[in-house]
Design a protein around this motif. Structure first.
Motif, mmCIF file in Angstrom:
data_model
loop_
_atom_site.group_PDB
_atom_site.id
_atom_site.type_symbol
_atom_site.label_atom_id
_atom_site.label_comp_id
_atom_site.label_asym_id
_atom_site.label_seq_id
_atom_site.Cartn_x
_atom_site.Cartn_y
_atom_site.Cartn_z
ATOM 1 N N LYS A 198 -10.360 -3.660 6.797
ATOM 2 C CA LYS A 198 -10.191 -2.418 7.542
ATOM 3 C C LYS A 198 -10.344 -1.211 6.624
ATOM 4 O O LYS A 198 -10.049 -1.289 5.435
ATOM 5 C CB LYS A 198 -8.801 -2.347 8.178
ATOM 6 N N THR A 199 -10.787 -0.106 7.194
ATOM 7 C CA THR A 199 -10.799 1.155 6.459
ATOM 8 C C THR A 199 -9.349 1.598 6.293
ATOM 9 O O THR A 199 -8.590 1.646 7.260
ATOM 10 C CB THR A 199 -11.598 2.224 7.231
ATOM 11 N N LEU A 200 -8.959 1.942 5.071
ATOM 12 C CA LEU A 200 -7.562 2.246 4.791
ATOM 13 C C LEU A 200 -7.290 3.723 4.518
ATOM 14 O O LEU A 200 -6.182 4.078 4.166
ATOM 15 C CB LEU A 200 -7.079 1.410 3.587
ATOM 16 N N ARG A 201 -8.278 4.569 4.682
ATOM 17 C CA ARG A 201 -8.021 5.988 4.439
ATOM 18 C C ARG A 201 -7.852 6.715 5.767
ATOM 19 O O ARG A 201 -8.270 6.246 6.806
ATOM 20 C CB ARG A 201 -9.149 6.620 3.625
ATOM 21 N N ALA B 119 -6.575 5.231 9.162
ATOM 22 C CA ALA B 119 -5.280 4.568 9.023
ATOM 23 C C ALA B 119 -4.243 5.627 8.689
ATOM 24 O O ALA B 119 -4.330 6.274 7.657
ATOM 25 C CB ALA B 119 -5.326 3.515 7.936
ATOM 26 N N VAL C 161 -0.704 3.238 5.376
ATOM 27 C CA VAL C 161 -1.266 2.086 4.681
ATOM 28 C C VAL C 161 -0.130 1.402 3.932
ATOM 29 O O VAL C 161 0.508 2.008 3.079
ATOM 30 C CB VAL C 161 -2.374 2.512 3.699
ATOM 31 N N ASP D 120 -1.370 -4.191 3.797
ATOM 32 C CA ASP D 120 -2.747 -3.827 4.130
ATOM 33 C C ASP D 120 -3.644 -3.876 2.901
ATOM 34 O O ASP D 120 -4.765 -4.386 2.951
ATOM 35 C CB ASP D 120 -2.814 -2.413 4.722
ATOM 36 N N ILE D 121 -3.148 -3.339 1.798
ATOM 37 C CA ILE D 121 -3.919 -3.305 0.556
ATOM 38 C C ILE D 121 -4.151 -4.720 0.038
ATOM 39 O O ILE D 121 -5.273 -5.075 -0.343
ATOM 40 C CB ILE D 121 -3.207 -2.428 -0.494
ATOM 41 N N ALA E 273 -6.736 -6.572 2.234
ATOM 42 C CA ALA E 273 -8.101 -6.126 1.971
ATOM 43 C C ALA E 273 -8.611 -6.684 0.652
ATOM 44 O O ALA E 273 -9.757 -7.137 0.556
ATOM 45 C CB ALA E 273 -8.154 -4.599 1.965
ATOM 46 N N THR F 133 -7.701 -0.411 -5.414
ATOM 47 C CA THR F 133 -7.594 0.162 -4.069
ATOM 48 C C THR F 133 -6.477 1.191 -4.012
ATOM 49 O O THR F 133 -6.660 2.289 -3.459
ATOM 50 C CB THR F 133 -7.349 -0.951 -3.028
ATOM 51 N N ARG F 134 -5.317 0.857 -4.586
ATOM 52 C CA ARG F 134 -4.204 1.822 -4.629
ATOM 53 C C ARG F 134 -4.627 3.090 -5.350
ATOM 54 O O ARG F 134 -4.368 4.200 -4.887
ATOM 55 C CB ARG F 134 -3.001 1.214 -5.350
ATOM 56 N N LEU G 242 -7.094 5.144 -3.154
ATOM 57 C CA LEU G 242 -6.428 5.804 -2.022
ATOM 58 C C LEU G 242 -5.525 6.933 -2.485
ATOM 59 O O LEU G 242 -5.417 7.960 -1.813
ATOM 60 C CB LEU G 242 -5.642 4.786 -1.199
#
Length: 76
Positions: free
Chosen positions: A6-9, A13, A16, A20-21, A24, A57-58, A61
């Motif tokens: 999924k798109t997490l930004r 979303a 998050v 979720d992270i 992904a 990813t963290r 974001l």
């Protein structure tokens, strides 16, 4: 890529979670490696890759600036 990531930004979303992270990151590593679950001799490398992708990813974001908000994600 992988349709289950999924798109997490924002605005896709609102919230998050760490779950979720991690999900992904796991899906990404599964796609790249071609393994749903690694064999025992590959488990450490697989787990390390998931952790590295989750950390990247963290970081991403936290640093993104969403157009119109004027703030980085970490400032929200």
């Amino acid at each position: 890529m992988c349709r289950s990531i999924k798109t997490l930004r924002q605005p896709y979303a609102e919230v998050v979670t760490e779950t979720d992270i991690e999900a992904a990151a796991l899906q990404y590593v599964r796609k790249i490696s071609g393994f749903r679950a690694p064999a025992a001799h590959n488990a450490a490398a697989f787990d390390a890759a998931v952790a590295a992708v989750a950390e990247a990813t963290r970081n991403l974001l936290d640093q993104l600036v969403v157009k119109g908000s004027g703030q980085a994600a970490a400032d929200r």
